[in-house]
Design a protein around this motif. Sequence first.
Motif, mmCIF file in Angstrom:
data_model
loop_
_atom_site.group_PDB
_atom_site.id
_atom_site.type_symbol
_atom_site.label_atom_id
_atom_site.label_comp_id
_atom_site.label_asym_id
_atom_site.label_seq_id
_atom_site.Cartn_x
_atom_site.Cartn_y
_atom_site.Cartn_z
ATOM 1 N N PRO A 30 0.762 -1.043 0.494
ATOM 2 C CA PRO A 30 0.059 -0.266 -0.085
ATOM 3 C C PRO A 30 0.601 1.285 -0.095
ATOM 4 O O PRO A 30 1.978 0.933 0.909
ATOM 5 C CB PRO A 30 -1.102 -0.153 1.289
ATOM 6 N N ARG A 31 0.112 2.314 -0.909
ATOM 7 C CA ARG A 31 1.456 3.661 -0.725
ATOM 8 C C ARG A 31 0.020 4.612 -0.052
ATOM 9 O O ARG A 31 -0.537 4.863 -0.017
ATOM 10 C CB ARG A 31 1.530 4.010 -2.467
ATOM 11 N N PRO A 32 0.830 4.971 0.518
ATOM 12 C CA PRO A 32 0.413 6.772 1.754
ATOM 13 C C PRO A 32 -0.311 7.278 0.201
ATOM 14 O O PRO A 32 0.020 7.809 -0.666
ATOM 15 C CB PRO A 32 1.443 7.129 2.105
ATOM 16 N N LEU A 33 -2.118 8.088 -0.175
ATOM 17 C CA LEU A 33 -2.116 9.064 -0.644
ATOM 18 C C LEU A 33 -1.626 10.461 -0.236
ATOM 19 O O LEU A 33 -1.046 10.766 1.238
ATOM 20 C CB LEU A 33 -3.590 9.182 -0.432
ATOM 21 N N SER A 45 3.306 2.486 4.719
ATOM 22 C CA SER A 45 1.867 2.369 4.890
ATOM 23 C C SER A 45 1.457 0.973 5.523
ATOM 24 O O SER A 45 1.848 -0.089 4.559
ATOM 25 C CB SER A 45 0.520 2.266 3.972
ATOM 26 N N GLY A 46 0.055 0.694 6.389
ATOM 27 C CA GLY A 46 -0.402 -0.669 6.879
ATOM 28 C C GLY A 46 -1.622 -0.556 6.484
ATOM 29 O O GLY A 46 -2.644 0.654 6.656
ATOM 30 N N LEU A 47 -1.935 -1.906 6.174
ATOM 31 C CA LEU A 47 -3.375 -2.121 6.728
ATOM 32 C C LEU A 47 -4.210 -2.812 7.268
ATOM 33 O O LEU A 47 -3.702 -3.759 7.618
ATOM 34 C CB LEU A 47 -3.839 -2.568 5.200
ATOM 35 N N ARG A 48 -5.097 -1.933 8.382
ATOM 36 C CA ARG A 48 -6.006 -3.078 9.179
ATOM 37 C C ARG A 48 -6.825 -3.944 9.002
ATOM 38 O O ARG A 48 -8.074 -3.558 8.687
ATOM 39 C CB ARG A 48 -6.243 -1.799 10.759
ATOM 40 N N PRO A 49 -6.915 -4.840 9.313
ATOM 41 C CA PRO A 49 -8.046 -5.880 8.874
ATOM 42 C C PRO A 49 -9.452 -5.515 9.784
ATOM 43 O O PRO A 49 -9.933 -6.523 11.214
ATOM 44 C CB PRO A 49 -7.603 -7.433 9.642
ATOM 45 N N LEU A 50 -10.253 -4.597 9.676
ATOM 46 C CA LEU A 50 -11.763 -3.712 10.730
ATOM 47 C C LEU A 50 -11.965 -5.427 10.069
ATOM 48 O O LEU A 50 -12.754 -5.190 9.034
ATOM 49 C CB LEU A 50 -11.381 -2.770 10.185
ATOM 50 N N VAL A 51 -13.303 -5.585 11.321
ATOM 51 C CA VAL A 51 -14.036 -6.981 11.497
ATOM 52 C C VAL A 51 -15.220 -6.159 10.997
ATOM 53 O O VAL A 51 -15.428 -4.824 11.856
ATOM 54 C CB VAL A 51 -14.222 -7.177 12.760
#
Length: 531
Positions: free
Chosen positions: A302-305, A334-340
Motif C-alpha cells: 500500500p502507498r500513502p495517499l 502504510s499498513g492495512l488494518r483488518p477491521l471487522v
Amino acid sequence: MPHDPRSATLAAATAPGTWDLLVIGGGASGLGTAVEAATRGHRTLLLEGHDYAKGTSSRSTKLVHGGVRYLAQGNISLVREALHERGLLRKNAPHLTQSLGFVVPAYDWWAGPFYGLGLKLYDVLAGRLNLGRSKALDKAATLERAPTLQPQGLRGGILYFDGQFDDARLAITLLRTLEDHGGAALNYAPVTGLIQERGRVVGARFRDVETGREDEVRARVVVNATGVWADDIRRLENPDARPLLSPSQGSHVVVSKRFLPGDSAIMIPRTDDGRVLFAVPWHDHVVIGTTDLPVPEASFEPRPLEEEIAFILNTAARYLDPAPTRADVQSVYSGLRPLVKDEQSDGVGSTAALSRDHVIRISEGGLVTLTGGKWTTYRRMGEDTVDCAERVGGLPQRLTVTPGLHLHGWSEEPLPDALRVYGSDAQRIAALPGAGCFLHPGLPYTEAELRWGVRFESARTVEDLLARRTRALLLNARASLEVAPRAAAILAEELGQGPAWADEQVRRYREVAEGYLLGPASLSPGQGQGE
C-alpha cells in the motif's frame, strides 16, 4: 559455504503424515497462533505466502499499548485486555519491548485535568502490570521532556507510560520461538487451495515460489490467520462467503531524531479526523502517524495517499517547532488494518469506529478464521484460537503456557543498543564475518546482521533483509537503496547464487523501495500497487 536450510524445512513440511494444526499466515496473528499451538505440544506447521510480517505486521506505529483512543470510546474491556498483554510482553521479551514516556501537551485550560483523569483510569486498568504512573507536568517540565513542542500557548501536559517495540523483529522472534518448540514454518509458500473431504477442510495445497513446485499438506485443523486477506482464504472453501473485513489504511512518516530529541514520545489526543497522532522515537529516528482511511481492496505494498502525508505533516507543524517538511522525510510507509465489519454494515464510510477486537469464525467445513485484533494482543489471539482449534479438530485440550513463556533471545543481561533486538543471540552475531563493517553511514546495521538473517531467520530476498530482518527501508529508504547491491552480494554468497541472480534481486528491491521515498506532492496522487 552456502547456508540454506530451506530444503530441509520444505521436506519436513511435505513429509507423509498429518499435522495437528496448519496455520496459514505469517503475521502477528498467525505466528502467535503457531507458537501457542507448538508450546502446547501440538504438531504445528505455518505457511506464509510472502515473507513473515510482509504485511501490516511490519508497518505499525511501533507501540505495544492499551489504546488511549479506545478508552475514550468507552471500550474498557479491549483496553484492559491490551494493557494486560502489554505487561506480559514486556516481561517475556525485554530485548524487544521497553517502557516509553508519552507527553500529552495541554494548550487549553481544561485539557490537563480532562486527559489527566482519563490516564489515571489507564493506570488503574493496567493494575500490577502498569509500566509507570501518569502525572501532571507544568510547562517547564513538559518542554524538558519534549523540547521541540510549540511553546506558544502551552500550559503544561500529562505524562503517561506505554510500551514500544520493533514489530518485524518480534515477528522473527516468534518464528524462532516456534522452531525452538518443534514447530515448522515456510515462507514464500502461498496456499493455492484447500483440501476438502466429506465436507470438511482437511489440509491445503501450496506452491513453493522458489521452485514452482506444488505440494499439499494434511492437518486435523486448518487456521486462516491471514489478516486483511482472510476473506480470500475463506473463499477457497466457499466462493460465496460473505466478507468479514473492511480494511483501513494507516500511514506514517519517518524523520530525523532532531525533530524530537530526548527519550519521550508525544501524543496529540485529538486531531481533525478524530484520531490521535503519535510522534515516537524509534531506532534513533522519529515515527509520526497514523491515519485511518478506508480502502476498497488490500495491497501487499500500500502507498500513502497525498492527503495522508499532508495531514500528518500539517498536524505535526501545529505542535512541533521546528516541524518536519516533505524534504525532511526519510521514509514513508502504510499498513492495512483488518477491521471487522459491523454485522449491519455494508462497509462504506469511516473505519475509525470499527472494531479493533479480534474475532474467530468457524466455517461449516471446520476452517478456523482468526482476524481483527492488533499486535499488542497477539498472544491472547493465539490462545483463543488454539482453544477453538482443539475443539474443532478433536485435539487434546491443554492449558496455555504462553503468559509466562520467554520468547527466543530472552535475556536479563544488559545488551549493546545496536544488537539489543537479538537478545541472547547478540554475541553470536558479533562473531560473524562483517560484524565491524557497517552497511552505510546513515544506517546502524552491519554485514554480519545480514548473514545472520539468511542463516538463521529465513531471509530469502534483499527486501527481507533490508525491510524486516533489519529496518533499513523504514529508517532511510534512500540509504537502503544505496546498500542494496552489497546486500544482494551477501545474500547470493550465502545461498550459493550467481551475479545475475543478485542483480535481479537489486532490481526487485528498487521497485519496492522507491515507494517509500517521498517525492514532490504532484508525484504522489494516490495509492499505487507493489510488485
